[in-house]
Design an enzyme around this catalytic site. Structure first.
Site, PDB file in Angstrom:
ATOM      1  N   GLY A   1       0.527  -5.537   1.221  1.00  0.00           N
ATOM      2  CA  GLY A   1      -0.494  -5.239   0.001  1.00  0.00           C
ATOM      3  C   GLY A   1       0.221  -5.555  -1.321  1.00  0.00           C
ATOM      4  O   GLY A   1      -0.188  -6.055  -2.023  1.00  0.00           O
TER       5      GLY A   1
ATOM      6  N   ALA B   1       0.809  -1.420  -0.101  1.00  0.00           N
ATOM      7  CA  ALA B   1       0.080   0.048   0.274  1.00  0.00           C
ATOM      8  C   ALA B   1       0.577   0.540  -0.285  1.00  0.00           C
ATOM      9  O   ALA B   1       2.086   1.199   0.239  1.00  0.00           O
ATOM     10  CB  ALA B   1      -0.812   0.101   1.175  1.00  0.00           C
TER      11      ALA B   1
ATOM     12  N   GLU C   1       3.965  -5.376   7.509  1.00  0.00           N
ATOM     13  CA  GLU C   1       3.466  -4.370   8.251  1.00  0.00           C
ATOM     14  C   GLU C   1       3.221  -3.817   9.606  1.00  0.00           C
ATOM     15  O   GLU C   1       2.885  -2.823   9.928  1.00  0.00           O
ATOM     16  CB  GLU C   1       1.361  -4.144   7.718  1.00  0.00           C
ATOM     17  CG  GLU C   1       1.128  -4.364   6.660  1.00  0.00           C
ATOM     18  CD  GLU C   1       1.475  -5.799   5.469  1.00  0.00           C
ATOM     19  OE1 GLU C   1       1.733  -5.905   6.379  1.00  0.00           O
ATOM     20  OE2 GLU C   1       0.621  -5.644   4.644  1.00  0.00           O
TER      21      GLU C   1
ATOM     22  N   GLU D   1       0.215  -9.689  -1.046  1.00  0.00           N
ATOM     23  CA  GLU D   1      -1.153 -10.408  -0.454  1.00  0.00           C
ATOM     24  C   GLU D   1      -2.006  -9.749  -2.195  1.00  0.00           C
ATOM     25  O   GLU D   1      -3.485 -10.337  -2.429  1.00  0.00           O
ATOM     26  CB  GLU D   1      -1.877  -9.008   0.285  1.00  0.00           C
ATOM     27  CG  GLU D   1      -1.859  -8.808   1.377  1.00  0.00           C
ATOM     28  CD  GLU D   1      -2.235  -7.416   2.377  1.00  0.00           C
ATOM     29  OE1 GLU D   1      -1.762  -6.508   2.818  1.00  0.00           O
ATOM     30  OE2 GLU D   1      -2.721  -8.303   3.373  1.00  0.00           O
TER      31      GLU D   1
HETATM   32  N1  T1G Z   1       4.743   3.136  -0.186  1.00  0.00           N
HETATM   33  C1  T1G Z   1       5.106   4.599  -0.512  1.00  0.00           C
HETATM   34  N2  T1G Z   1       6.055   4.475  -1.058  1.00  0.00           N
HETATM   35  C2  T1G Z   1       7.215   3.732  -0.567  1.00  0.00           C
HETATM   36  C3  T1G Z   1       6.733   2.139   0.130  1.00  0.00           C
HETATM   37  C4  T1G Z   1       5.102   1.958   0.489  1.00  0.00           C
HETATM   38  N3  T1G Z   1       5.138   0.858   0.642  1.00  0.00           N
HETATM   39  N4  T1G Z   1       8.418   1.948   0.230  1.00  0.00           N
HETATM   40  C5  T1G Z   1       8.857   2.653  -0.098  1.00  0.00           C
HETATM   41  N5  T1G Z   1       8.487   3.335  -0.515  1.00  0.00           N
HETATM   42  C6  T1G Z   1       9.602   5.398  -1.330  1.00  0.00           C
HETATM   43  C7  T1G Z   1      10.420   5.253  -0.025  1.00  0.00           C
HETATM   44  O1  T1G Z   1       9.480   5.932   1.012  1.00  0.00           O
HETATM   45  C8  T1G Z   1      11.129   6.345  -1.002  1.00  0.00           C
HETATM   46  O2  T1G Z   1      10.753   6.841  -1.292  1.00  0.00           O
HETATM   47  C9  T1G Z   1      11.298   4.714  -2.410  1.00  0.00           C
HETATM   48  O3  T1G Z   1      10.148   4.503  -1.966  1.00  0.00           O
HETATM   49  C10 T1G Z   1      12.648   4.372  -2.182  1.00  0.00           C
HETATM   50  O4  T1G Z   1      12.413   3.636  -0.907  1.00  0.00           O
HETATM   51  C11 T1G Z   1      -3.015  -2.753   2.980  1.00  0.00           C
HETATM   52  C12 T1G Z   1      -1.074  -1.446   4.811  1.00  0.00           C
HETATM   53  C13 T1G Z   1      10.466  -1.765  -0.861  1.00  0.00           C
HETATM   54  C14 T1G Z   1      12.472  -2.736   0.283  1.00  0.00           C
HETATM   55  O5  T1G Z   1       6.086  -1.265   4.419  1.00  0.00           O
HETATM   56  O6  T1G Z   1      10.521  -1.297   2.594  1.00  0.00           O
HETATM   57  O7  T1G Z   1       1.046  -2.606   2.132  1.00  0.00           O
HETATM   58  O8  T1G Z   1      12.394   8.689  -0.191  1.00  0.00           O
HETATM   59  O9  T1G Z   1      14.890   3.710   0.028  1.00  0.00           O
HETATM   60  O10 T1G Z   1      16.255   0.138   0.261  1.00  0.00           O
HETATM   61  O11 T1G Z   1      -1.559  -4.848   3.719  1.00  0.00           O
HETATM   62  O12 T1G Z   1      11.618   0.217   0.639  1.00  0.00           O
HETATM   63  O13 T1G Z   1      12.994   8.043  -3.062  1.00  0.00           O
HETATM   64  O14 T1G Z   1      10.644   8.989  -2.323  1.00  0.00           O
HETATM   65  O15 T1G Z   1      13.574   1.865   1.516  1.00  0.00           O
HETATM   66  O16 T1G Z   1      14.890  -0.019  -2.271  1.00  0.00           O
HETATM   67  C15 T1G Z   1       3.812  -2.271   3.349  1.00  0.00           C
HETATM   68  C16 T1G Z   1       7.904  -0.026   2.631  1.00  0.00           C
HETATM   69  C17 T1G Z   1       2.810  -0.528   4.105  1.00  0.00           C
HETATM   70  C18 T1G Z   1       7.472  -2.203   2.931  1.00  0.00           C
HETATM   71  C19 T1G Z   1      12.172  -1.000  -0.810  1.00  0.00           C
HETATM   72  N6  T1G Z   1       5.012  -2.488   2.406  1.00  0.00           N
HETATM   73  N7  T1G Z   1       9.351  -0.535   1.614  1.00  0.00           N
HETATM   74  O17 T1G Z   1      13.833  -0.382  -0.061  1.00  0.00           O
HETATM   75  O18 T1G Z   1      13.909   1.519  -1.061  1.00  0.00           O
HETATM   76  S1  T1G Z   1       1.358  -1.202   4.570  1.00  0.00           S
HETATM   77  C20 T1G Z   1       6.338  -1.496   3.477  1.00  0.00           C
HETATM   78  C21 T1G Z   1      10.678  -1.132   1.908  1.00  0.00           C
HETATM   79  C22 T1G Z   1       0.853  -2.138   3.522  1.00  0.00           C
HETATM   80  C23 T1G Z   1      -1.303  -3.317   3.073  1.00  0.00           C
HETATM   81  C24 T1G Z   1      -0.183  -2.841   3.915  1.00  0.00           C
HETATM   82  C25 T1G Z   1      10.939  -0.551   1.553  1.00  0.00           C
HETATM   83  C26 T1G Z   1      11.539  -1.629   0.087  1.00  0.00           C
HETATM   84  P1  T1G Z   1      11.771   8.278  -1.928  1.00  0.00           P
HETATM   85  P2  T1G Z   1      14.093   2.796   0.078  1.00  0.00           P
HETATM   86  P3  T1G Z   1      15.035   0.071  -0.749  1.00  0.00           P
END
Ligand code: T1G
Length: 693
Positions: A102, A61, A125, A105
């Site tokens: 997500g 998400a 999450e 999922e």
């Molecule tokens: N949403 C929006 N932006 C995201 C993002 C996300 N999920 N994940 C990463 N970014 C942006 C981050 O802010 C940065 O932006 C750029 O991508 C590079 O990130 C319904 C509710 C995917 C392993 O928790 O673990 O799904 O600063 O530097 O080292 O159940 O990002 O460049 O503008 O970390 O290559 C669950 C979180 C969401 C994954 C990539 N997902 N992200 O790592 O790059 S909640 C997460 C990460 C959800 C559902 C629920 C890592 C990565 P900017 P980065 P990276």
């Protein structure tokens, strides 16, 4: 549009296209639904492949949408997944690089899943204070088993796809070009299968579920601290043993409860704040960076050794320079010992230890480091010593080398003035132990070049540091705020509190260690020296004298076997000291202060709001560019409780109006002059706004 659509020989391909990680924001969800509708309406399409463009299948998400109406706006992720799962035509997920949250999922809603080996799989999450909210707690146990799913969901840990190869999560693992493999798979399945498997129809089996879940509940409850999400994860996954739709409803309810918690907001703030800190307003994202293939560190002491380890860990060769061979030998031995200890704990293989040590070289001569791309001095914290080092570096180092100082208190512009290349000078303030603490304050001098900043910010990510840019001032961001925090701690002793009460109150708030236990560990004599300097520089900037009295008693802390607390040989536990308590009470009497009972609430307010007010001044002066940067400093360098997200976010959560009102009350009390409420803070209070709005 944030998803592309095309048809290739009877196979519709929907490509998520929302850089940087194909976050499943509202527009992406709409585009996927539109793609599904087109594919289902097209009689020439026999199967559908869902894939992601760029660096990820999907990172989940869109975290940036949370807290806005779009996060839950239809089509929700639930709706998108329902449409996919209900499709009469087979939907195949072609997964590469990252499938998280997500994103995973979404793939679980597909009928088949192909992935590239090495793809990072996670439901993280919980690290955002949430739980998988789009069916992950119900489908993952059905795909990989109850225990494996519970472990992944409660820990939020990432696993490589191949570790789940023998489960129903994946139908194929490929070495590369997963899209091509998925299209071939789709064509085949479209012609050979009448019905298509749904993860939701798979059973969840466990030989002794109740006993296992009882164990899981107890273990997770005991280790989740102030965070509600881990326990909720267990309950949501436990419900996967019930009929699917019932479990899904339960998941939804729990997700919605967690979404509104302050802990979830704090963790989201930390995630986005860490990444926002690397963006510098007047340094464009595409600024070319300088290559850093070789690093030199000057000083092989505790700081120099720890600093060097960061680069060795990242595979970057390091040359350590010292003034004498004994110091070098001790420094190298310490580095090796640190690595050997990690190996003993299973954190490093012996090969990795040797690989790191092989990148380390030493020298007594500046000539040997002249071609380093970056040199970091970690010598004695004295301006005259720094002057000698930087004048020498200016003579020796190749053009374009970055000259960095690890100073924690000195004026970086003065240090830069010892060279003819101030543009190449920057501060890299590591926190001890430098190979462990995540925070790196990048001190930007008046003349520090933009490409130098861009280079060190990119390098910080490579060495797994949270880098925050600070302007030049005494104490930069963290230590400057800490000084106000320490002042209030001392004043509280004068008025009626004792060290143990202050520490206990702030540790109950969530700090790992209260101010008195902390300074006993760091050394009361160090704080004493700073106070003496301060008394000369800024006579108005007074402190409680209790700390001086303590030092005059020779109670310098753990290293002296006595400080604010008593210590026993070989025992690091801090024992309240009757001698010190008597000194404090006597000191209040000498001051003519009638000691009064002080509540824990007042202790926490005065310590934390002292941080907030100084943080507001730091923002006003442009020393920090945004409030979230200040929060990142305190979360990653000073043990501020993650559940509160940093001092500035905490103030937002309390309400700036309430913070200002408390400050005004303290300004009428003992040493009230210390409460000069920052104009910007008062303005936020008047406007009903927050630092992070
Ligand atoms: N949403 C929006 N932006 C995201 C993002 C996300 N999920 N994940 C990463 N970014 C942006 C981050 O802010 C940065 O932006 C750029 O991508 C590079 O990130 C319904 C509710 C995917 C392993 O928790 O673990 O799904 O600063 O530097 O080292 O159940 O990002 O460049 O503008 O970390 O290559 C669950 C979180 C969401 C994954 C990539 N997902 N992200 O790592 O790059 S909640 C997460 C990460 C959800 C559902 C629920 C890592 C990565 P900017 P980065 P990276």
């Amino acid at each position: 549009m944030t998803a592309q659509y095309h048809v290739c020989d009877g196979v519709a391909v929907i490509t998520l296209d929302n850089p940087p990680v194909n976050g499943l924001g509202h527009s992406t969800r709409i585009a996927v639904v539109e793609g599904m509708t087109r594919a289902l309406d097209n009689s020439a399409v026999g199967a559908i492949v869902l894939t992601g463009s760029g660096k990820a299948f999907s990172g989940g998400a869109d975290i940036r949408e949370f807290g806005t109406p779009k996060a839950l706006q239809e089509p929700s992720l639930h709706t998108v997944i329902e449409i996919i799962e209900a499709s009469a035509k087979p939907v195949i997920a072609a997964i590469h690089a990252v499938a998280m949250g997500g994103g995973l999922e979404l793939a679980l809603g597909c009928h088949y899943r192909l992935a590239v080996k090495g793809t990072r799989i996670a439901l993280p999450e919980v690290s955002l204070g949430l739980l998988p909210g789009a069916g992950g707690t119900q489908r993952l146990p059905r795909a990989i088993g109850l225990e494996a799913a519970l472990n992944m969901i409660v820990s939020g840990k990432t696993v490589p796809a191949e570790r789940l190869a023998d489960t129903r999560l994946f139908d194929q693992l490929v070495d590369a070009d997963v899209l091509d493999a998925a299209i071939r798979f789709a064509r085949h399945i479209a012609h050979t299968a009448e019905t298509h498997p749904k993860v939701r129809d798979l059973p969840v089996r466990h030989a002794n579920a109740e006993a296992y879940l009882g164990f899981a509940r107890a273990t997770v409850a005991a280790s989740s601290g102030p965070f509600p999400a881990p326990v909720q994860c267990v309950e949501a996954v436990a419900a996967s043993l019930k009929p699917f739709d019932q479990g899904l409803r339960g998941e939804r309810d729990r997700f919605m409860q967690l979404l509104g918690t302050s802990e979830a907001r704090a963790l989201r703030h930390a995630f986005l704040g860490e990444r926002a800190a690397s963006r510098i307003a007047d340094v464009p994202a595409g600024t070319p960076v300088r290559e850093v293939a070789k690093v030199a560190v000057i000083g092989a002491g505790m700081m120099g050794g720890g600093i060097g380890m960061n680069f060795l860990n990242a595979g970057i060769p390091v040359t350590v320079l010292e003034t004498n061979a004994d110091a070098l030998e001790r420094g190298v031995a310490t580095i090796r010992r640190n690595y050997e200890n990690s190996a003993k704990k299973g954190k490093l293989t012996q090969e990795a230890v040797e690989a790191r040590m092989s990148l380390l070289s030493t020298t007594l001569s500046y000539r040997d480091i002249q071609d380093a791309d970056l040199v970091i001095e970690a010598v004695f914290e004295d301006l005259s010593v720094k002057e000698i080092v930087f004048r020498t570096l200016d003579e020796v180092m190749k053009p374009g080398a970055i000259l960095a100082s690890n100073t924690s208190t000195l004026d970086l512009d003065r240090v830069a003035s010892f060279t003819r290349r101030a543009r190449d000078v920057v501060g890299l303030h590591f926190f001890s132990p430098a190979n462990v603490m995540k925070l790196l304050e990048v001190v930007r001098g008046r003349e520090t070049a933009p490409d130098v900043l861009a280079t060190v910010m990119q390098l910080a990510k490579k060495i797994a540091k949270v880098a925050v840019v600070s302007g030049v001032c005494d104490g930069f961001i963290g230590n400057r705020m800490l000084e106000q925090y320490s002042r209030q701690a001392g004043f509280l002793l004068d008025e009626g509190a004792l060290p143990e009460q202050v520490d206990r109150a702030i540790e109950k708030f969530g700090f790992a260690m209260g101010p008195f236990r902390m300074i006993d560990m760091a050394g009361n004599d160090i704080a004493w020296a700073i106070r003496k300097r301060r008394a000369v520089e800024r006579p108005d900037f007074n402190y409680s004298k209790a700390g001086d009295l303590l030092c005059e008693m020779g109670r310098f802390g753990q290293k002296a076997g006595a400080g604010w607390y008593d210590y026993k040989a070989g025992d690091r536990k801090a024992y309240p000291s009757a001698v010190v308590d008597e000194m404090i009470v006597r000191h209040s009497k000498d001051l003519g202060i009638a000691r009064r009972p002080i509540s824990d609430e007042e202790i926490v307010e005065r310590l934390v709001y002292a941080l907030v007010n100084e943080g507001a001044l730091i923002l006003e002066e442009g020393i920090a560019s945004k409030a979230s940067d200040i929060d990142m400093v305190y979360l990653n360098g000073y043990g501020f409780p993650k559940a509160h997200g940093g001092p500035m976010l905490y103030a937002d959560q309390v309400g700036i109006l309430n913070v200002a009102r408390s400050m005004r009350r303290y300004a009428k009390g003992y040493q009230g002059h210390a409460w000069q409420i920052a104009c910007s803070l008062q303005q936020l209070a008047d406007d009903g706004k927050g630092f992070n709005d």
